[in-house]
Design a protein around this motif. Structure first.
Motif, PDB file in Angstrom:
ATOM      1  N   TRP A 130      -8.916 -10.748 -29.242  1.00 31.08           N
ATOM      2  CA  TRP A 130      -8.468  -9.495 -28.663  1.00 31.08           C
ATOM      3  C   TRP A 130      -9.636  -8.484 -28.616  1.00 31.08           C
ATOM      4  N   GLN A 133     -11.626  -9.788 -25.468  1.00 32.77           N
ATOM      5  CA  GLN A 133     -11.022  -9.561 -24.219  1.00 32.77           C
ATOM      6  C   GLN A 133     -11.016  -7.967 -24.011  1.00 32.77           C
ATOM      7  N   SER A 134     -10.875  -6.921 -24.827  1.00 25.27           N
ATOM      8  CA  SER A 134     -11.077  -5.638 -24.713  1.00 25.27           C
ATOM      9  C   SER A 134     -12.404  -5.311 -24.392  1.00 25.27           C
ATOM     10  N   ILE A 137     -12.757  -5.893 -20.529  1.00 20.01           N
ATOM     11  CA  ILE A 137     -12.211  -4.706 -19.706  1.00 20.01           C
ATOM     12  C   ILE A 137     -12.911  -3.321 -19.937  1.00 20.01           C
ATOM     13  N   THR A 197      -4.097  -3.253 -18.630  1.00 21.71           N
ATOM     14  CA  THR A 197      -3.500  -3.497 -19.751  1.00 21.71           C
ATOM     15  C   THR A 197      -2.094  -3.161 -20.033  1.00 21.71           C
ATOM     16  N   SER A 198      -1.598  -3.739 -21.114  1.00 22.17           N
ATOM     17  CA  SER A 198       0.053  -3.380 -21.218  1.00 22.17           C
ATOM     18  C   SER A 198       0.334  -2.062 -21.598  1.00 22.17           C
ATOM     19  N   ASP A 203       0.463  -3.859 -28.334  1.00 24.46           N
ATOM     20  CA  ASP A 203      -0.349  -4.612 -27.781  1.00 24.46           C
ATOM     21  C   ASP A 203      -1.564  -4.691 -28.330  1.00 24.46           C
ATOM     22  N   VAL A 205      -4.880  -5.798 -27.352  1.00 28.52           N
ATOM     23  CA  VAL A 205      -5.761  -5.556 -26.426  1.00 28.52           C
ATOM     24  C   VAL A 205      -5.653  -4.165 -25.549  1.00 28.52           C
ATOM     25  N   ALA A 206      -4.305  -3.669 -25.187  1.00 28.43           N
ATOM     26  CA  ALA A 206      -3.963  -2.522 -24.997  1.00 28.43           C
ATOM     27  C   ALA A 206      -4.517  -1.536 -25.964  1.00 28.43           C
ATOM     28  N   THR A 209      -8.391  -0.992 -26.399  1.00 27.63           N
ATOM     29  CA  THR A 209      -9.089  -0.562 -25.101  1.00 27.63           C
ATOM     30  C   THR A 209      -8.705   0.954 -24.944  1.00 27.63           C
TER      31      THR A 209
END
Length: 229
Positions: A130, A133-134, A137, A197-198, A203, A205-206, A209
């Motif tokens: 996570w 991935q963040s 982004i 993002t979601s 979530d 990652v969302a 971020t």
């Protein structure tokens, strides 16, 4: 007693030359008579002469004209055939070139998609994945922050639990509890949500971020956050 001419020779026999001479004289006489019957001036005679000449020309020109017209038409047909063949050949070449280009474009597009898919990272469905991935982004959006800064604040705020909820702090008392890995309240999450993002605050990652985006605007970077924020 008178003398008689020999039997069968009562008239002198005309020679062949004399016959032609008489015929010529007769013809000339007939022609003279024809011109003498129709009176007119020298201008009329000239007009008649011109008419005769034109009439003669009318019978002599068509053969040449017909040949010239035939040659011209044949040449035009040949040129038209050549132009049609050239146009057909050109179109065929253009169609073939277009078809080849489409095949080549499709091949390149597939290769590009394949390379993109091969380069696309696969993130683990855990805290490490996570965060990574963040970070990717955040990098694409120009949001500062490091793995260490994110991990440190996540462990302090939620110990890595994406479903963590703070039900006792001031935010909770106001009806907007802190939620998720970086304990973000819903208004802050909505205001600093990052496209792509979601929209679900839970979530992982969302949540990371959006929190990093908020920290960048308020503190310069999530790396500068060392306590409750």
């Amino acid at each position: 007693m008178s003398k008689h001419a020999p039997s069968g020779h009562s008239r002198a026999t005309l020679t062949k030359a004399q016959k032609f001479s008489i015929a010529g004289v007769a013809t000339l006489g007939a022609a003279a008579l024809a011109f003498s019957i129709v009176p007119g001036s020298s201008q009329t005679e000239a007009t008649q002469t011109e008419a005769l000449g034109a009439h003669a020309a009318a019978w002599s020109v068509p053969a040449k004209t017909q040949q010239a017209v035939h040659e011209s038409v044949s040449k035009q047909h040949a040129n038209a055939d050549k132009q049609a063949k050239d146009a057909a050949a050109k179109k065929k070449a253009e169609d073939e070139a277009a078809a080849k280009k489409k095949v080549e474009d499709d091949r390149k597009a597939k290769e590009t998609a394949s390379r993109a898919a091969a380069r696309k990272p696969v993130y683990a469905n855990n805290l490490d994945g996570w965060i990574r991935q963040s970070l990717d982004i955040m990098k694409s959006k120009g949001i500062p922050g490091s793995y260490e800064g994110l991990h440190r604040n996540i462990m302090r705020e939620s110990t890595g639990n994406p479903n963590a909820i703070n039900g006792w702090d001031i935010n909770a008392q106001k009806g907007t509890p802190s939620i998720g890995l970086l304990q973000v309240i819903q208004p802050t999450f909505s205001a600093y949500h990052v496209d792509g993002t979601s929209t679900n605050i839970y979530d992982p990652v969302a949540n990371i971020t959006a929190a990093a985006n908020y920290a960048a605007h308020r503190y310069g970077s999530i790396d500068n956050v060392n306590g409750a924020y």
